[in-house]
Motif scaffolding. Structure first.
Motif, PDB file in Angstrom:
ATOM      1  N   LEU A 199      26.770  -8.096  24.941  1.00 47.25           N
ATOM      2  CA  LEU A 199      28.067  -7.807  24.331  1.00 47.25           C
ATOM      3  C   LEU A 199      28.303  -8.682  23.100  1.00 47.25           C
ATOM      4  CD1 LEU A 199      30.884  -6.461  24.324  1.00 47.25           C
ATOM      5  CD2 LEU A 199      31.620  -8.267  25.886  1.00 47.25           C
ATOM      6  N   LEU A 200      28.124  -9.986  23.249  1.00 49.82           N
ATOM      7  CA  LEU A 200      28.411 -10.891  22.138  1.00 49.82           C
ATOM      8  C   LEU A 200      27.393 -10.761  21.013  1.00 49.82           C
ATOM      9  CD1 LEU A 200      29.661 -14.018  24.092  1.00 49.82           C
ATOM     10  CD2 LEU A 200      31.009 -12.373  22.780  1.00 49.82           C
ATOM     11  N   SER A 201      26.143 -10.447  21.349  1.00 51.02           N
ATOM     12  CA  SER A 201      25.150 -10.252  20.290  1.00 51.02           C
ATOM     13  C   SER A 201      25.497  -9.020  19.457  1.00 51.02           C
ATOM     14  CB  SER A 201      23.740 -10.151  20.862  1.00 51.02           C
ATOM     15  OG  SER A 201      23.563  -8.964  21.610  1.00 51.02           O
ATOM     16  N   ASP A 239      29.137  -8.040  12.820  1.00 55.19           N
ATOM     17  CA  ASP A 239      29.831  -8.875  11.838  1.00 55.19           C
ATOM     18  C   ASP A 239      28.923  -9.249  10.671  1.00 55.19           C
ATOM     19  OD1 ASP A 239      32.232  -8.810  13.170  1.00 55.19           O
ATOM     20  OD2 ASP A 239      32.077 -10.843  13.995  1.00 55.19           O
ATOM     21  N   LEU A 240      27.648  -9.475  10.947  1.00 54.49           N
ATOM     22  CA  LEU A 240      26.726  -9.948   9.912  1.00 54.49           C
ATOM     23  C   LEU A 240      25.911  -8.842   9.253  1.00 54.49           C
ATOM     24  CD1 LEU A 240      25.370 -13.191  11.601  1.00 54.49           C
ATOM     25  CD2 LEU A 240      27.214 -12.951   9.948  1.00 54.49           C
ATOM     26  N   PHE A 241      25.979  -7.648   9.794  1.00 54.10           N
ATOM     27  CA  PHE A 241      25.146  -6.533   9.348  1.00 54.10           C
ATOM     28  C   PHE A 241      25.174  -6.306   7.836  1.00 54.10           C
ATOM     29  CE2 PHE A 241      24.901  -1.870   8.562  1.00 54.10           C
ATOM     30  CZ  PHE A 241      23.547  -1.712   8.807  1.00 54.10           C
ATOM     31  N   GLN A 242      26.334  -6.346   7.244  1.00 59.20           N
ATOM     32  CA  GLN A 242      26.452  -6.025   5.822  1.00 59.20           C
ATOM     33  C   GLN A 242      26.482  -7.256   4.919  1.00 59.20           C
ATOM     34  OE1 GLN A 242      29.674  -3.245   5.317  1.00 59.20           O
ATOM     35  NE2 GLN A 242      28.614  -1.653   6.446  1.00 59.20           N
ATOM     36  N   ILE A 286      23.346 -17.548   7.643  1.00 63.33           N
ATOM     37  CA  ILE A 286      24.591 -17.715   8.387  1.00 63.33           C
ATOM     38  C   ILE A 286      24.287 -18.064   9.841  1.00 63.33           C
ATOM     39  CG2 ILE A 286      26.656 -16.511   9.236  1.00 63.33           C
ATOM     40  CD1 ILE A 286      26.515 -14.837   6.594  1.00 63.33           C
ATOM     41  N   ILE A 287      23.325 -17.379  10.433  1.00 61.49           N
ATOM     42  CA  ILE A 287      22.962 -17.644  11.830  1.00 61.49           C
ATOM     43  C   ILE A 287      22.399 -19.060  11.972  1.00 61.49           C
ATOM     44  CG2 ILE A 287      21.321 -17.019  13.660  1.00 61.49           C
ATOM     45  CD1 ILE A 287      21.810 -14.080  12.837  1.00 61.49           C
ATOM     46  N   LYS A 319      25.958 -25.743  13.700  1.00 62.81           N
ATOM     47  CA  LYS A 319      27.344 -26.076  14.031  1.00 62.81           C
ATOM     48  C   LYS A 319      27.550 -26.098  15.544  1.00 62.81           C
ATOM     49  CE  LYS A 319      29.540 -24.577   9.773  1.00 62.81           C
ATOM     50  NZ  LYS A 319      30.526 -23.684   9.135  1.00 62.81           N
ATOM     51  N   ILE A 320      26.916 -25.176  16.252  1.00 61.08           N
ATOM     52  CA  ILE A 320      27.023 -25.153  17.714  1.00 61.08           C
ATOM     53  C   ILE A 320      26.429 -26.427  18.306  1.00 61.08           C
ATOM     54  CG2 ILE A 320      26.170 -23.999  19.808  1.00 61.08           C
ATOM     55  CD1 ILE A 320      26.420 -21.336  18.181  1.00 61.08           C
ATOM     56  N   LYS A 321      25.265 -26.835  17.821  1.00 60.43           N
ATOM     57  CA  LYS A 321      24.645 -28.084  18.288  1.00 60.43           C
ATOM     58  C   LYS A 321      25.571 -29.261  18.040  1.00 60.43           C
ATOM     59  CE  LYS A 321      19.907 -26.588  17.432  1.00 60.43           C
ATOM     60  NZ  LYS A 321      18.730 -26.780  16.573  1.00 60.43           N
ATOM     61  N   PHE A 322      26.160 -29.319  16.838  1.00 62.68           N
ATOM     62  CA  PHE A 322      27.077 -30.404  16.495  1.00 62.68           C
ATOM     63  C   PHE A 322      28.283 -30.408  17.424  1.00 62.68           C
ATOM     64  CE2 PHE A 322      30.957 -31.677  14.250  1.00 62.68           C
ATOM     65  CZ  PHE A 322      30.665 -33.011  14.015  1.00 62.68           C
ATOM     66  N   LEU A 323      28.886 -29.250  17.632  1.00 62.75           N
ATOM     67  CA  LEU A 323      30.072 -29.164  18.483  1.00 62.75           C
ATOM     68  C   LEU A 323      29.762 -29.545  19.928  1.00 62.75           C
ATOM     69  CD1 LEU A 323      31.647 -25.896  17.045  1.00 62.75           C
ATOM     70  CD2 LEU A 323      32.520 -28.233  16.780  1.00 62.75           C
ATOM     71  N   LYS A 324      28.597 -29.134  20.426  1.00 59.35           N
ATOM     72  CA  LYS A 324      28.215 -29.508  21.794  1.00 59.35           C
ATOM     73  C   LYS A 324      27.999 -31.010  21.908  1.00 59.35           C
ATOM     74  CE  LYS A 324      26.349 -25.224  23.590  1.00 59.35           C
ATOM     75  NZ  LYS A 324      25.248 -24.582  24.291  1.00 59.35           N
ATOM     76  N   ALA A 325      27.333 -31.594  20.913  1.00 55.57           N
ATOM     77  CA  ALA A 325      27.096 -33.040  20.925  1.00 55.57           C
ATOM     78  C   ALA A 325      28.421 -33.791  20.831  1.00 55.57           C
ATOM     79  CB  ALA A 325      26.169 -33.433  19.775  1.00 55.57           C
ATOM     80  N   LYS A 326      29.295 -33.335  19.972  1.00 55.68           N
ATOM     81  CA  LYS A 326      30.606 -33.965  19.814  1.00 55.68           C
ATOM     82  C   LYS A 326      31.399 -33.882  21.110  1.00 55.68           C
ATOM     83  CE  LYS A 326      34.781 -33.569  16.999  1.00 55.68           C
ATOM     84  NZ  LYS A 326      35.427 -32.825  15.900  1.00 55.68           N
ATOM     85  N   SER A 327      31.366 -32.728  21.747  1.00 56.64           N
ATOM     86  CA  SER A 327      32.072 -32.533  23.002  1.00 56.64           C
ATOM     87  C   SER A 327      31.508 -33.447  24.091  1.00 56.64           C
ATOM     88  CB  SER A 327      31.973 -31.076  23.433  1.00 56.64           C
ATOM     89  OG  SER A 327      32.609 -30.880  24.666  1.00 56.64           O
ATOM     90  N   ALA A 328      30.177 -33.574  24.136  1.00 56.53           N
ATOM     91  CA  ALA A 328      29.540 -34.444  25.128  1.00 56.53           C
ATOM     92  C   ALA A 328      29.922 -35.897  24.889  1.00 56.53           C
ATOM     93  CB  ALA A 328      28.027 -34.268  25.078  1.00 56.53           C
ATOM     94  N   ARG A 329      29.960 -36.313  23.630  1.00 55.05           N
ATOM     95  CA  ARG A 329      30.347 -37.702  23.315  1.00 55.05           C
ATOM     96  C   ARG A 329      31.789 -37.956  23.733  1.00 55.05           C
ATOM     97  NH1 ARG A 329      27.708 -36.610  18.444  1.00 55.05           N
ATOM     98  NH2 ARG A 329      29.712 -36.372  17.378  1.00 55.05           N
ATOM     99  N   GLN A 330      32.672 -37.017  23.471  1.00 51.18           N
ATOM    100  CA  GLN A 330      34.083 -37.197  23.810  1.00 51.18           C
ATOM    101  C   GLN A 330      34.285 -37.238  25.332  1.00 51.18           C
ATOM    102  OE1 GLN A 330      36.028 -34.047  21.686  1.00 51.18           O
ATOM    103  NE2 GLN A 330      36.275 -35.291  19.852  1.00 51.18           N
ATOM    104  N   ALA A 331      33.458 -36.515  26.062  1.00 49.31           N
ATOM    105  CA  ALA A 331      33.567 -36.517  27.519  1.00 49.31           C
ATOM    106  C   ALA A 331      33.138 -37.853  28.104  1.00 49.31           C
ATOM    107  CB  ALA A 331      32.713 -35.392  28.104  1.00 49.31           C
TER     108      ALA A 331
END
Length: 113
Positions: free
Chosen positions: A70-72, A78-81, A88-89, A95-107
């Motif tokens: 579904l999400l793919s 969204d990116l097709f055109q 972008i991908i 950005k996902i890696k950064f956000l996960k690392a940031k979230s883990a550090r904050q936890a």
């Protein structure tokens, strides 16, 4: 998971037909109108995440795998055109890696004083 290039709607139609279920029964399980499900299967309308659990239960499928399909779809459409979808991908992955690392550090922050 194997790579699935069919759309979410096509996948649901295949599951429904393989199970021998009529459109109206699957639509009832999702609490939607059969015409809405038909549009989802034809790619004229998007499904939503709330449909994943009932579909997974109905077809004995893995909910996470259905969610990936579904999400793919949403990302691909969204990116097709866009002129530079691969870039972008790649940036989104970073950005996902950064956000996960940031979230883990904050936890791990100890708020005890």
């Amino acid at each position: 998971m194997t790579i699935n290039k069919e759309s979410f709607g096509e996948h649901i139609r295949k599951l429904r037909e393989d199970s021998g279920l009529p459109l109206r029964k699957v639509a009832a399980a999702l609490d939607i109108d059969p015409s809405t499900l038909s549009k989802i299967e034809r790619g004229e309308r998007s499904a939503n995440k709330d449909m994943l659990n009932p579909l997974a239960n109905l077809f004995h499928e893995d909910q996470d795998e259905l969610g990936i399909i579904l999400l793919s779809d949403k990302v691909a459409y969204d990116l097709f055109q866009e002129n530079n979808p691969n870039e972008i991908i790649k940036l989104a992955e970073e950005k996902i890696k950064f956000l996960k690392a940031k979230s883990a550090r904050q936890a791990k922050i100890d708020f005890d004083i």
